[in-house]
Design an enzyme around this catalytic site. Structure first.
Site, PDB file in Angstrom:
ATOM      1  N   GLU A   5      -9.247   3.851   0.190  1.00 35.32           N
ATOM      2  CA  GLU A   5     -10.098   3.254   1.450  1.00 35.32           C
ATOM      3  C   GLU A   5      -9.959   4.472   2.401  1.00 35.32           C
ATOM      4  O   GLU A   5     -10.797   4.863   3.115  1.00 35.32           O
ATOM      5  CB  GLU A   5      -8.983   2.329   2.253  1.00 35.32           C
ATOM      6  CG  GLU A   5      -7.888   3.084   2.389  1.00 35.32           C
ATOM      7  CD  GLU A   5      -7.293   2.009   4.279  1.00 35.32           C
ATOM      8  OE1 GLU A   5      -7.187   1.478   3.177  1.00 35.32           O
ATOM      9  OE2 GLU A   5      -6.033   2.589   4.310  1.00 35.32           O
TER      10      GLU A   5
ATOM     11  N   GLU B 101       0.976  -1.459  -0.125  1.00 33.44           N
ATOM     12  CA  GLU B 101      -0.316   0.212   0.205  1.00 33.44           C
ATOM     13  C   GLU B 101       0.923   1.437   0.194  1.00 33.44           C
ATOM     14  O   GLU B 101       1.227   1.514  -1.295  1.00 33.44           O
ATOM     15  CB  GLU B 101      -0.324  -0.231   0.946  1.00 33.44           C
ATOM     16  CG  GLU B 101      -1.698   1.534   1.338  1.00 33.44           C
ATOM     17  CD  GLU B 101      -2.546   1.582   2.710  1.00 33.44           C
ATOM     18  OE1 GLU B 101      -4.050   1.439   3.020  1.00 33.44           O
ATOM     19  OE2 GLU B 101      -2.200   0.687   3.746  1.00 33.44           O
TER      20      GLU B 101
HETATM   21  C1  NOJ Z   1      -5.007  -0.033   7.135  1.00 30.67           C
HETATM   22  C2  NOJ Z   1      -5.373  -1.140   6.002  1.00 30.67           C
HETATM   23  O1  NOJ Z   1      -4.995   0.289   5.209  1.00 30.67           O
HETATM   24  C3  NOJ Z   1      -6.542  -1.736   5.856  1.00 30.67           C
HETATM   25  O2  NOJ Z   1      -6.686  -2.123   4.104  1.00 30.67           O
HETATM   26  C4  NOJ Z   1      -6.479  -1.902   7.011  1.00 30.67           C
HETATM   27  O3  NOJ Z   1      -8.023  -2.582   6.793  1.00 30.67           O
HETATM   28  C5  NOJ Z   1      -6.077  -2.209   8.443  1.00 30.67           C
HETATM   29  N1  NOJ Z   1      -5.140  -1.284   8.262  1.00 30.67           N
HETATM   30  C6  NOJ Z   1      -6.406  -2.788   9.189  1.00 30.67           C
HETATM   31  O4  NOJ Z   1      -6.060  -3.725   9.620  1.00 30.67           O
END
Ligand code: NOJ
Ligand code: CA
Length: 703
Positions: free
Chosen positions: A505, A499
């Site tokens: 997100e 990432e």
């Molecule tokens: C941040 C991550 O980018 C996300 O994808 C994940 O769901 C959460 N942390 C919880 O681990």
């Protein structure tokens, strides 16, 4: 000494102290190495008549030692040429040509202890790579790097696409400004999601840094093969436009502990007079070592769905109980009834994946620990092998297998990296036992116990230890909250994605990212390697009952286009099955689009504005195109001359519909079919914040 011998000696000395220029294979780029009268090493880079970097200093400072910044003499120069072509395990193209001219300059301190450093430069037609090497020598064994003096002295007040130089996160939207305007102070404070410690330097920016000069020269500065060294950030001198390397420190302020023979990562400068060529550059991969994994048939790029977005939008939770202290009379956690990773729900995702030929299913929140994982700075919250009572790991394994679906494991470490290392072996054995070929890891929050930084040397080595251990168990890895990539997937091809940037997100838990965000990412974060961006959101408004104001800043078609414009061998179809079932015709593109390619062409690009990419599917004469724009509507004429001449193809065009607009009308789209050949031209109309996706499949007998 005879006169002639003395003359020869003087000639050699004068030659060694002279500047030396080497050229890229087609002589487009010229690199000049020099040494100032004070024995300070320098370099300079030009692109035809244009100056990319003015004379810029080089140097490494070492604790309690003279270091390699001044008082140096040249004792040896070696130059050579290299030209070969290598095949990728997976990627944007099938093969890559690695063609460069190399100069290696050995420098020695003029006075005792006469330690040596080698500066190795590689000049390609698309840019420069160079690094410092510390060969085996009697007077330099273990040493501590206190600073790196590398400069990138830019020739003007370029436009820069930057994020703050934060030691712990890259999850920022990009700021576009002149170099003279770089100031991250307000931005770092405004960073909402993670409780991080920021770099104290208000003029430090992260790499990859994308720059454009007034005269239209595109320059990208980053690094390749970051191993056993901290990430490099850049301090911007707002008056001189000189950038200086800033190494991310460790918990006590040291930069790097090295042991000769060793070397720094490559510092990379990708250069072109056109933006698409920056995206087509493979310089960073070329500077990485070949794969250390010889048998790679188990490494599988894939698309996946997951029990994930539903937690991000607050529909369900990672945790099983309200808190780890809520226990019943027998000492068991008391369920609150909103736990996402329950067996029945996981089966629903497996069914969806199987029905739509999506190979993988990710499940987050499956393991005990989520009741108090965040912000507690506690070690041992997760052991990575204990499922919640409503997650039947054996039943899920059996069900997924019967449907031909691969399960993707989730390991959130909550920053407890040492705890994770202690559990790695058992965790990966558990995965092998229950049929999980892939893992998504995460490092939310501060790194404990010692307070290392996400981008410091200790964590850089940690991520490599994880990739290595995963490879030993035939597991592929996707790391979140890690350091940004530097092309190491060439060396560890099981390290599929990271990432390490601001993903989709952010639309779920913040005000999101502006429509231009995805036009900048390929020029910045993606220069070092694939991003697990999690595209494919179809319900673009009203997805969070508690936050009706939130919306994704794209149209639906732009979400489709991202599968092509943001390259990753691992692509999530991130939305909920029920939201996809509202648009089965549009979902067809996600179902069809590959994640592994034989060829890639960048048809049009400008950072911050637009991008059109077309790629050829691995082993097939099928092409997939993605075109995206920022907040402005655009028309994009596309010549289809990449198609095989004489062949007829069915083009399925997924385009923004009439009146589409990311803000008011994001789900308006239109799907049309057309027979095309390499002589056809398509005109795509992109809505504000919009995009288009096209698949081209050959028509049988359509010669
Ligand atoms: C941040 C991550 O980018 C996300 O994808 C994940 O769901 C959460 N942390 C919880 O681990
Ligand atoms: Ca723009």
């Amino acid at each position: 000494m005879k006169k002639s011998a003395l003359l020869l000696c003087l000639l050699i000395i004068s030659h060694l102290s002279q500047a030396q220029t080497i050229y890229s294979p087609s002589r487009k780029l010229a690199l000049t190495f020099g040494l100032s009268p004070a024995g300070e090493p320098t370099y300079k880079l030009t692109f035809g008549p244009k100056i990319v970097l003015k004379t810029s200093r080089l140097g490494i400072l070492i604790q309690d030692q003279p270091g390699f910044a001044r008082g140096l003499t040249v004792v040896r120069r070696d130059s050579s040429q290299h030209d070969d072509t290598w095949t990728l395990v997976w990627g944007e193209t099938k093969t890559i040509r690695n063609h460069y001219q190399e100069l290696a300059v050995t420098l020695q301190q003029a006075a005792p202890p006469r330690q040596r450093v080698v500066l190795r430069f590689r000049v390609f037609d698309d840019g420069l790579g160079f690094r410092y090497e510390f060969p085996t020598q009697p007077n330099l064994k273990y040493f501590t790097v206190t600073d790196e003096l590398t400069e990138f002295a830019l020739a003007g007040d370029h436009k820069a696409f930057w994020i703050p130089g934060d030691y712990d996160t890259n999850e920022y939207p990009y700021t576009t400004s002149r170099l003279s305007e770089v100031d991250n102070a307000a931005l770092v404070k405004a960073s909402t999601a993670l409780p991080v410690r920021a770099a104290p330097d208000a003029q430090a920016v992260a790499t990859p840094l994308m720059l454009k000069s007034v005269e239209g020269l595109y320059v990208n500065i980053h690094e390749a093969a970051l191993v056993n060294y901290p990430a490099m950030q850049l301090h911007v001198d707002r008056a001189s436009y000189c950038l200086t390397a800033r190494l991310v420190p460790d918990a006590v302020g040291t930069k790097a502990y090295l042991h000769a023979p060793d070397h720094t990562p490559w510092r990379t400068v990708v250069v072109s007079d056109n933006a698409p060529a920056i995206l087509a550059s493979r310089l960073i991969l070329n500077l990485n070592e070949p794969s250390k994994i010889t048998e790679t048939s188990w490494i599988k790029p894939m698309k996946f769905v997951g029990v994930w977005w539903e937690m991000q939008v607050g529909k369900s939770t990672w945790s099983y109980a309200n808190s780890a202290d809520t226990l019943d009379a027998t000492g068991q956690l008391v369920p609150h009834g909103r736990h996402g990773a329950n067996t029945a729900n996981v089966k629903r995702y497996i069914d969806f994946a199987a029905a739509h030929h999506i190979p993988g299913v990710l499940v987050e929140g499956w393991n005990v620990g989520w009741e108090d994982w965040f912000g507690n700075w506690k070690e041992g919250v997760f052991d990575f092998v204990t499922p919640y009572p409503d997650f039947n790991v054996a039943e899920i394994q059996q069900y997924a297998k019967s449907k031909g679906v691969s399960m993707i494991m989730h390991h959130e470490t909550s920053g407890a990296a040492t705890n994770y290392e202690q559990h790695l072996d058992t965790a990966y054995r558990f995965m092998n036992r229950y049929g999980y070929p892939a893992v998504k890891t995460g490092y939310v929050g501060r790194i404990i116990p010692r307070g290392e930084h996400h981008d410091g040397q200790w964590m850089v080595n940690h991520y490599l230890r994880v990739a290595h251990m995963a490879a030993q168990h035939h597991v592929t890895v996707d790391m979140h909250e890690s350091v940004r990539p530097t092309g190491l997937s060439r060396t560890y091809p099981n390290w599929l994605a990271n990432e390490a940037g601001r993903g989709n997100e952010y639309n779920a838990f913040s005000t999101g990212s502006p429509p231009e965000h995805e036009t900048i990412l390929p020029f910045t974060r993606l220069m070092g390697g694939p991003m697990d961006y999690t595209p494919g959101i179809f319900k673009l408004k009203n997805y969070e009952p508690n936050h009706p104001e939130r919306q994704v800043h794209t149209t639906l078609c732009k979400q489709l286009a991202l599968y092509v414009t943001l390259y990753s061998p691992l692509q999530m179809a991130a939305d909920l099955p029920e939201n996809y079932s509202e648009h089965p015709d549009a979902f067809q593109f996600i179902e069809d689009v590959p994640v592994d390619w034989d060829d890639t062409r960048i048809l049009a690009a400008e950072p911050g504005d637009y991008l059109t990419t077309v790629r050829k599917a691995k082993g097939k004469d099928e092409w997939y195109l993605g075109s995206i724009t920022d907040e402005n509507a655009r028309q994009q004429p596309i010549k289809l001359d990449f198609l095989t001449p004489g062949q007829h193809y069915e083009a399925i065009i997924y385009a923004d519909g009439k009146g589409a607009d990311w803000q008011q009308n994001p789900t308006a789209y239109q799907i049309t079919k057309q027979v095309v050949t390499s002589k056809s031209v398509l005109t795509l109309r992109l809505a504000p914040g919009g995009g288009a996706a096209v698949s081209f499949k050959p028509i049988a007998g359509g010669q």
